[in-house]
Write a protein that holds these residues in place. Sequence first.
Motif, PDB file in Angstrom:
ATOM      1  N   GLY A   1       0.779  -1.235   0.000  1.00 35.32           N
ATOM      2  CA  GLY A   1       0.000   0.000   0.000  1.00 35.32           C
ATOM      3  C   GLY A   1       0.807   1.279   0.000  1.00 35.32           C
ATOM      4  O   GLY A   1       0.286   2.347   0.315  1.00 35.32           O
ATOM      5  N   PHE A   2       2.080   1.191  -0.370  1.00 36.82           N
ATOM      6  CA  PHE A   2       2.916   2.391  -0.469  1.00 36.82           C
ATOM      7  C   PHE A   2       3.074   2.788  -1.923  1.00 36.82           C
ATOM      8  O   PHE A   2       3.003   1.959  -2.829  1.00 36.82           O
ATOM      9  N   SER A   3       3.296   4.072  -2.159  1.00 37.09           N
ATOM     10  CA  SER A   3       3.557   4.556  -3.512  1.00 37.09           C
ATOM     11  C   SER A   3       4.680   5.580  -3.453  1.00 37.09           C
ATOM     12  O   SER A   3       5.165   5.939  -2.376  1.00 37.09           O
ATOM     13  N   GLY A   4       5.090   6.058  -4.635  1.00 33.42           N
ATOM     14  CA  GLY A   4       6.162   7.040  -4.690  1.00 33.42           C
ATOM     15  C   GLY A   4       7.465   6.507  -4.134  1.00 33.42           C
ATOM     16  O   GLY A   4       8.221   7.242  -3.500  1.00 33.42           O
ATOM     17  N   VAL A   5       7.745   5.231  -4.362  1.00 33.45           N
ATOM     18  CA  VAL A   5       8.949   4.608  -3.799  1.00 33.45           C
ATOM     19  C   VAL A   5      10.188   5.192  -4.460  1.00 33.45           C
ATOM     20  O   VAL A   5      10.321   5.197  -5.686  1.00 33.45           O
ATOM     21  N   ARG A   6      11.099   5.706  -3.626  1.00 36.77           N
ATOM     22  CA  ARG A   6      12.377   6.234  -4.098  1.00 36.77           C
ATOM     23  C   ARG A   6      13.497   5.436  -3.442  1.00 36.77           C
ATOM     24  O   ARG A   6      13.476   5.213  -2.229  1.00 36.77           O
ATOM     25  N   VAL A   7      14.455   5.007  -4.246  1.00 39.06           N
ATOM     26  CA  VAL A   7      15.597   4.235  -3.754  1.00 39.06           C
ATOM     27  C   VAL A   7      16.861   4.987  -4.156  1.00 39.06           C
ATOM     28  O   VAL A   7      17.158   5.140  -5.337  1.00 39.06           O
ATOM     29  N   GLU A   8      17.577   5.476  -3.161  1.00 39.40           N
ATOM     30  CA  GLU A   8      18.788   6.272  -3.396  1.00 39.40           C
ATOM     31  C   GLU A   8      20.000   5.519  -2.872  1.00 39.40           C
ATOM     32  O   GLU A   8      20.009   5.058  -1.724  1.00 39.40           O
ATOM     33  N   GLY A   9      21.014   5.381  -3.700  1.00 42.62           N
ATOM     34  CA  GLY A   9      22.235   4.699  -3.292  1.00 42.62           C
ATOM     35  C   GLY A   9      23.139   5.589  -2.455  1.00 42.62           C
ATOM     36  O   GLY A   9      23.332   6.760  -2.775  1.00 42.62           O
ATOM     37  N   LEU A  10      23.663   5.024  -1.386  1.00 39.88           N
ATOM     38  CA  LEU A  10      24.611   5.722  -0.518  1.00 39.88           C
ATOM     39  C   LEU A  10      25.873   4.876  -0.411  1.00 39.88           C
ATOM     40  O   LEU A  10      25.795   3.655  -0.278  1.00 39.88           O
ATOM     41  N   ALA A  11      27.020   5.502  -0.446  1.00 43.74           N
ATOM     42  CA  ALA A  11      28.294   4.814  -0.266  1.00 43.74           C
ATOM     43  C   ALA A  11      29.123   5.639   0.707  1.00 43.74           C
ATOM     44  O   ALA A  11      29.505   6.759   0.395  1.00 43.74           O
TER      45      ALA A  11
ATOM     46  N   ARG B   1      41.224   8.248  11.039  1.00 44.54           N
ATOM     47  CA  ARG B   1      39.860   8.348  11.583  1.00 44.54           C
ATOM     48  C   ARG B   1      39.380   7.035  12.180  1.00 44.54           C
ATOM     49  O   ARG B   1      38.217   6.916  12.562  1.00 44.54           O
ATOM     50  N   GLY B   2      40.232   6.031  12.258  1.00 43.11           N
ATOM     51  CA  GLY B   2      39.849   4.731  12.797  1.00 43.11           C
ATOM     52  C   GLY B   2      39.871   3.672  11.710  1.00 43.11           C
ATOM     53  O   GLY B   2      40.377   3.892  10.608  1.00 43.11           O
ATOM     54  N   VAL B   3      39.314   2.501  12.019  1.00 39.90           N
ATOM     55  CA  VAL B   3      39.272   1.393  11.072  1.00 39.90           C
ATOM     56  C   VAL B   3      38.023   1.574  10.201  1.00 39.90           C
ATOM     57  O   VAL B   3      36.898   1.542  10.708  1.00 39.90           O
ATOM     58  N   LEU B   4      38.250   1.766   8.895  1.00 40.34           N
ATOM     59  CA  LEU B   4      37.161   2.079   7.970  1.00 40.34           C
ATOM     60  C   LEU B   4      37.149   1.104   6.798  1.00 40.34           C
ATOM     61  O   LEU B   4      38.213   0.757   6.262  1.00 40.34           O
ATOM     62  N   TYR B   5      35.950   0.696   6.417  1.00 39.59           N
ATOM     63  CA  TYR B   5      35.732  -0.127   5.219  1.00 39.59           C
ATOM     64  C   TYR B   5      34.650   0.543   4.381  1.00 39.59           C
ATOM     65  O   TYR B   5      33.753   1.192   4.923  1.00 39.59           O
ATOM     66  N   ASP B   6      34.718   0.324   3.070  1.00 35.41           N
ATOM     67  CA  ASP B   6      33.661   0.833   2.200  1.00 35.41           C
ATOM     68  C   ASP B   6      32.368   0.066   2.461  1.00 35.41           C
ATOM     69  O   ASP B   6      32.386  -1.141   2.725  1.00 35.41           O
ATOM     70  N   SER B   7      31.250   0.776   2.372  1.00 36.81           N
ATOM     71  CA  SER B   7      29.940   0.140   2.491  1.00 36.81           C
ATOM     72  C   SER B   7      29.002   0.795   1.488  1.00 36.81           C
ATOM     73  O   SER B   7      29.249   1.914   1.030  1.00 36.81           O
ATOM     74  N   ALA B   8      27.923   0.085   1.164  1.00 39.36           N
ATOM     75  CA  ALA B   8      26.930   0.597   0.222  1.00 39.36           C
ATOM     76  C   ALA B   8      25.544   0.244   0.735  1.00 39.36           C
ATOM     77  O   ALA B   8      25.262  -0.918   1.038  1.00 39.36           O
ATOM     78  N   ALA B   9      24.705   1.254   0.842  1.00 36.60           N
ATOM     79  CA  ALA B   9      23.351   1.059   1.374  1.00 36.60           C
ATOM     80  C   ALA B   9      22.348   1.750   0.466  1.00 36.60           C
ATOM     81  O   ALA B   9      22.710   2.567  -0.391  1.00 36.60           O
ATOM     82  N   TRP B  10      21.077   1.398   0.659  1.00 32.21           N
ATOM     83  CA  TRP B  10      19.974   2.086  -0.001  1.00 32.21           C
ATOM     84  C   TRP B  10      19.224   2.911   1.029  1.00 32.21           C
ATOM     85  O   TRP B  10      18.931   2.412   2.117  1.00 32.21           O
ATOM     86  N   LEU B  11      18.912   4.140   0.686  1.00 26.37           N
ATOM     87  CA  LEU B  11      17.980   4.954   1.449  1.00 26.37           C
ATOM     88  C   LEU B  11      16.666   4.895   0.688  1.00 26.37           C
ATOM     89  O   LEU B  11      16.577   5.340  -0.455  1.00 26.37           O
ATOM     90  N   ILE B  12      15.670   4.289   1.322  1.00 29.01           N
ATOM     91  CA  ILE B  12      14.388   4.019   0.670  1.00 29.01           C
ATOM     92  C   ILE B  12      13.324   4.891   1.320  1.00 29.01           C
ATOM     93  O   ILE B  12      13.224   4.927   2.556  1.00 29.01           O
ATOM     94  N   GLN B  13      12.539   5.585   0.500  1.00 20.08           N
ATOM     95  CA  GLN B  13      11.443   6.389   1.015  1.00 20.08           C
ATOM     96  C   GLN B  13      10.198   6.117   0.183  1.00 20.08           C
ATOM     97  O   GLN B  13      10.276   5.941  -1.026  1.00 20.08           O
ATOM     98  N   ALA B  14       9.063   6.072   0.846  1.00 18.66           N
ATOM     99  CA  ALA B  14       7.777   5.896   0.175  1.00 18.66           C
ATOM    100  C   ALA B  14       6.713   6.508   1.051  1.00 18.66           C
ATOM    101  O   ALA B  14       6.952   6.812   2.224  1.00 18.66           O
ATOM    102  N   HIS B  15       5.522   6.700   0.506  1.00 19.15           N
ATOM    103  CA  HIS B  15       4.426   7.224   1.323  1.00 19.15           C
ATOM    104  C   HIS B  15       3.212   6.334   1.202  1.00 19.15           C
ATOM    105  O   HIS B  15       3.011   5.643   0.206  1.00 19.15           O
ATOM    106  N   ARG B  16       2.397   6.373   2.253  1.00 16.95           N
ATOM    107  CA  ARG B  16       1.161   5.597   2.284  1.00 16.95           C
ATOM    108  C   ARG B  16       0.138   6.271   1.392  1.00 16.95           C
ATOM    109  O   ARG B  16      -0.033   7.484   1.413  1.00 16.95           O
ATOM    110  N   ASP B  17      -0.546   5.460   0.604  1.00 14.41           N
ATOM    111  CA  ASP B  17      -1.611   5.988  -0.268  1.00 14.41           C
ATOM    112  C   ASP B  17      -2.752   6.538   0.567  1.00 14.41           C
ATOM    113  O   ASP B  17      -2.966   6.177   1.697  1.00 14.41           O
TER     114      ASP B  17
END
Length: 196
Positions: A120-130, A180-196
Amino acid sequence: MLRLARRRAAREHVTNVTFEQADAQIHPFPTAAFGVAVSRHGAMFFGDPVAAFTNLARALRPGGRIVLLTWQPFERNEWLRAFFTCLAAGREIPVPPSDAPSPFALSDPTRIRSLLHAAGFSGVRVEGLAEPMYFGPDPDDAFRFVSAQHAGLVRGLDPAAQGRALDDLRADLAEHHTERGVLYDSAAWLIQAHRD
């Protein structure tokens, strides 16, 4: 975690929040009571994601938003690839599935959109973050954390193989030590949607 959250909220004088442990698939949230639902690396473990997202949509006001942070596919996440490689000790360790509860259950944007639309969600946006992922101020601290978090990967190895795997992990963490400490690359999705 709940006790810590309550203590921090009290310390910060935040009084308009409550903390509960509940199953999002079936919890009787009040209907149309919330403006936003947020999950940071949790929604990918839903046993029945459509049921959970449908239940969350019911709890949101019309036009309310859901915001999720989930991992992109395994191969885009250096941190987990490195830990699996080090701790495999030459074995083949299966990658967590992308179509069942796992860190990668919401790693495919097509699946994400399908699940949210079905709920029941619409306007789904998926943004890549690294972004670099922080594992500790130094290799020793990072080793204590990572080796405890992924202890299951070396369980069952003979002591010599276990020792080699942990030595490999320690060396890899040292290679990723920065100012800055022990760092590794990561990749995530920021997902946003709204209820109809």
